[in-house]
Design an enzyme around this catalytic site. Structure first.
Site, PDB file in Angstrom:
ATOM      1  N   CYS A 119       0.818  -1.223   0.000  1.00 52.17           N
ATOM      2  CA  CYS A 119       0.000   0.000   0.000  1.00 52.17           C
ATOM      3  C   CYS A 119       0.848   1.268   0.000  1.00 52.17           C
ATOM      4  O   CYS A 119       0.343   2.353  -0.285  1.00 52.17           O
ATOM      5  CB  CYS A 119      -0.930   0.012   1.200  1.00 52.17           C
ATOM      6  SG  CYS A 119      -1.848  -1.510   1.390  1.00 52.17           S
ATOM      7  N   HIS A 260      -3.875   6.708   3.258  1.00 52.30           N
ATOM      8  CA  HIS A 260      -4.206   5.378   2.725  1.00 52.30           C
ATOM      9  C   HIS A 260      -5.630   5.014   3.160  1.00 52.30           C
ATOM     10  O   HIS A 260      -6.031   5.263   4.289  1.00 52.30           O
ATOM     11  CB  HIS A 260      -3.205   4.352   3.244  1.00 52.30           C
ATOM     12  CG  HIS A 260      -3.523   2.965   2.813  1.00 52.30           C
ATOM     13  ND1 HIS A 260      -3.842   2.656   1.510  1.00 52.30           N
ATOM     14  CD2 HIS A 260      -3.595   1.795   3.506  1.00 52.30           C
ATOM     15  CE1 HIS A 260      -4.080   1.361   1.420  1.00 52.30           C
ATOM     16  NE2 HIS A 260      -3.944   0.818   2.611  1.00 52.30           N
ATOM     17  N   ASN A 290     -10.215  -0.991   0.184  1.00 53.61           N
ATOM     18  CA  ASN A 290      -8.767  -0.818   0.201  1.00 53.61           C
ATOM     19  C   ASN A 290      -8.205  -1.302  -1.135  1.00 53.61           C
ATOM     20  O   ASN A 290      -8.270  -2.492  -1.436  1.00 53.61           O
ATOM     21  CB  ASN A 290      -8.198  -1.632   1.373  1.00 53.61           C
ATOM     22  CG  ASN A 290      -6.698  -1.516   1.509  1.00 53.61           C
ATOM     23  OD1 ASN A 290      -6.011  -0.991   0.624  1.00 53.61           O
ATOM     24  ND2 ASN A 290      -6.168  -2.023   2.603  1.00 53.61           N
TER      25      ASN A 290
HETATM   26  O1  UT7 Z   1      -3.775  -1.862   3.591  1.00 57.72           O
HETATM   27  C1  UT7 Z   1      -2.814  -2.423   4.437  1.00 57.72           C
HETATM   28  C2  UT7 Z   1      -3.076  -2.105   5.825  1.00 57.72           C
HETATM   29  N1  UT7 Z   1      -4.232  -2.826   6.297  1.00 57.72           N
HETATM   30  C3  UT7 Z   1      -4.892  -2.336   7.305  1.00 57.72           C
HETATM   31  O2  UT7 Z   1      -4.573  -1.269   7.742  1.00 57.72           O
HETATM   32  C4  UT7 Z   1      -5.979  -3.165   7.963  1.00 57.72           C
HETATM   33  C5  UT7 Z   1      -5.890  -3.024   9.465  1.00 57.72           C
HETATM   34  N2  UT7 Z   1      -6.868  -3.765  10.216  1.00 57.72           N
HETATM   35  C6  UT7 Z   1      -8.188  -3.502  10.197  1.00 57.72           C
HETATM   36  O3  UT7 Z   1      -8.639  -2.670   9.465  1.00 57.72           O
HETATM   37  C7  UT7 Z   1      -9.076  -4.246  11.172  1.00 57.72           C
HETATM   38  O4  UT7 Z   1      -8.271  -4.953  12.100  1.00 57.72           O
HETATM   39  C8  UT7 Z   1     -10.055  -5.229  10.493  1.00 57.72           C
HETATM   40  C9  UT7 Z   1     -11.142  -4.443   9.763  1.00 57.72           C
HETATM   41  C10 UT7 Z   1      -9.311  -6.115   9.522  1.00 57.72           C
HETATM   42  C11 UT7 Z   1     -10.754  -6.095  11.541  1.00 57.72           C
HETATM   43  O5  UT7 Z   1     -11.384  -5.276  12.508  1.00 57.72           O
HETATM   44  P1  UT7 Z   1     -11.182  -5.602  14.072  1.00 57.72           P
HETATM   45  O6  UT7 Z   1     -12.016  -4.648  14.804  1.00 57.72           O
HETATM   46  O7  UT7 Z   1      -9.719  -5.577  14.342  1.00 57.72           O
HETATM   47  O8  UT7 Z   1     -11.822  -7.036  14.190  1.00 57.72           O
HETATM   48  P2  UT7 Z   1     -11.160  -8.406  14.663  1.00 57.72           P
HETATM   49  O9  UT7 Z   1     -10.181  -8.904  13.662  1.00 57.72           O
HETATM   50  O10 UT7 Z   1     -10.694  -8.259  16.068  1.00 57.72           O
HETATM   51  O11 UT7 Z   1     -12.420  -9.340  14.655  1.00 57.72           O
HETATM   52  C12 UT7 Z   1     -13.471  -9.128  15.573  1.00 57.72           C
HETATM   53  C13 UT7 Z   1     -14.516 -10.206  15.360  1.00 57.72           C
HETATM   54  C14 UT7 Z   1     -13.953 -11.632  15.342  1.00 57.72           C
HETATM   55  O12 UT7 Z   1     -14.896 -12.455  16.004  1.00 57.72           O
HETATM   56  P3  UT7 Z   1     -14.632 -12.933  17.515  1.00 57.72           P
HETATM   57  O13 UT7 Z   1     -13.334 -13.681  17.470  1.00 57.72           O
HETATM   58  O14 UT7 Z   1     -14.555 -11.655  18.311  1.00 57.72           O
HETATM   59  O15 UT7 Z   1     -15.825 -13.761  17.791  1.00 57.72           O
HETATM   60  C15 UT7 Z   1     -13.953 -11.974  13.866  1.00 57.72           C
HETATM   61  O16 UT7 Z   1     -14.094 -13.356  13.633  1.00 57.72           O
HETATM   62  O17 UT7 Z   1     -15.173 -10.010  14.105  1.00 57.72           O
HETATM   63  C16 UT7 Z   1     -15.154 -11.239  13.369  1.00 57.72           C
HETATM   64  N3  UT7 Z   1     -15.086 -10.915  11.941  1.00 57.72           N
HETATM   65  C17 UT7 Z   1     -16.180 -10.682  11.201  1.00 57.72           C
HETATM   66  N4  UT7 Z   1     -17.489 -10.718  11.491  1.00 57.72           N
HETATM   67  C18 UT7 Z   1     -18.355 -10.426  10.504  1.00 57.72           C
HETATM   68  C19 UT7 Z   1     -13.977 -10.738  11.182  1.00 57.72           C
HETATM   69  N5  UT7 Z   1     -14.346 -10.407   9.922  1.00 57.72           N
HETATM   70  C20 UT7 Z   1     -15.704 -10.379   9.914  1.00 57.72           C
HETATM   71  C21 UT7 Z   1     -16.657 -10.081   8.927  1.00 57.72           C
HETATM   72  N6  UT7 Z   1     -17.969 -10.124   9.265  1.00 57.72           N
HETATM   73  N7  UT7 Z   1     -16.311  -9.760   7.663  1.00 57.72           N
END
Ligand code: UT7
Length: 333
Positions: A119, A260, A290
């Protein structure tokens, strides 16, 4: 790694972008994996993304964006001396996507190569091109961020497939003349200790795709999102601060931050830490998700063409991606 204002000033003479026609909404994705529009919007801000057509490659999108940037700059393709394409989704592993772009544009006077900085690639390209122009090696350069991420997403993994989209953005750089703007400062960094946080593990020499591992979808994006999130906020904030300081500016002087476009919560956190209000931060991830190296380039073009940046104003671009990599640029428009 950074540079102060160079002896020979370099400006952005034109910008362009291209998004494929096909729109994939959150409602569409609800039918593919176990997710909801509500989860995607509240956790990321993304509402829809674009998906390239069959037979539409990264080089096609890059070329469309480049044509618009060249037209705005008033520079003919045959007069461009350098083409850098930043991408992690090249048409082929070799030759470089930049070579296909050179061919499509008919820019046969240009040296063309790709860089891989995820990115951050568009701003890595900007720093390289700026330096090469400033040093007198080239009169001008076409830098492009272009991605067809839809080919490298595991459409069965809800953790990642909701996040990414396809598209391309471009800018033409040239020696600045009287009355032109100037790229005042650029900064970039890398932390190779964090390669495990965001990568495409298969498809390279470390892990070729074979009939035995084909079902594991190893040539798709894998990410430890939470960890990436924390690094992104810290590194982008620091990087933006560095270019603001090296341009002898303060946050109050910045008319627009173009970050970004990965996650609205990351963008809000950075704006908050930089003490820049939301109305001075450009976002379009709601529409495109993204698009990796393309994201900041598309956002810059939309900000430019919509009049969100005016001549003489100061703009800060700041990015973050796999590597980990990060970069920033401060520009007088
Ligand atoms: O471009 C390069 C740089 N990339 C980035 O900057 C991305 C950085 N990271 C993020 O944007 C975020 O971490 C994400 C959007 C990827 C994820 O958000 P989060 O608030 O960090 O969620 P998480 O990974 O902690 O997941 C929370 C929950 C999990 O369930 P449990 O374990 O709490 O029961 C996931 O399984 O959300 C669940 N989950 C979803 N639920 C519904 C993960 N993806 C999904 C989904 N729909 N698509």
């Amino acid at each position: 790694m950074s540079d102060a204002t160079s002896a020979v000033p370099v400006c952005i003479a034109g910008t362009g972008s291209y998004l494929p026609e096909k729109v994939l909404t959150n409602a569409d994705i609800e039918k593919i994996v176990d997710t909801t529009d509500e989860w995607i919007v509240t956790r990321t801000g993304i509402r829809e993304r674009r998906i390239a057509a069959e037979g539409e490659f990264t080089s096609h999108m890059a070329t469309h964006a480049a044509e618009k940037a060249l037209a705005q700059a008033g520079i003919a393709a045959e007069d461009i001396q350098l083409i850098i394409v930043a991408t992690i989704t090249p048409d082929t592993l070799t030759p470089a996507t930049a070579c296909y772009v050179q061919q499509r544009l008919g820019a046969f006077g240009a040296v063309a190569f790709d860089i891989s900085a995820a990115c951050s690639g568009f701003l890595y390209s900007m720093k390289i091109a700026k330096r090469l122009i400033s040093d007198g090696a080239f009169e001008n350069a076409l830098i492009i961020g272009a991605e067809k991420l839809s080919s490298f997403v595991n459409w069965e993994d809800r953790n990642t497939c909701v996040l990414f989209g396809d598209g391309a953005g471009a800018a033409v750089l040239k020696k600045a003349g009287p009355g032109d703007g100037e790229i005042l400062a650029t900064e970039m960094g890398t932390d190779g200790r964090q390669t495990h946080l965001l990568n495409i593990p298969g498809g390279g020499s470390a892990c070729p795709i074979t009939t035995e591992n084909a079902d594991q979808r190893l040539a798709t994006l894998a990410m430890l999102g939470k960890e990436v999130f924390k690094h992104a906020v810290t590194r982008m904030k620091q990087s933006a601060e560095k270019v603001i300081e090296r341009s002898n500016l303060t946050a109050d002087d910045i008319a627009l931050v173009v970050p970004h476009q990965a996650n609205l919560r990351i963008i809000d956190a950075i704006a908050d830490r930089l003490d820049i209000p939301a109305e001075r931060v450009f976002t379009n991830l709601q529409k495109y998700g993204n698009t990796s190296a393309a994201a900041v380039a598309i956002a810059l073009d939309e900000a430019n063409r919509s009049g969100a940046i005016k001549k003489g104003e100061h703009v800060v671009l700041v990015v973050f991606g796999a590597g980990l990599t990060w970069a920033a640029a401060a520009i007088r428009w």
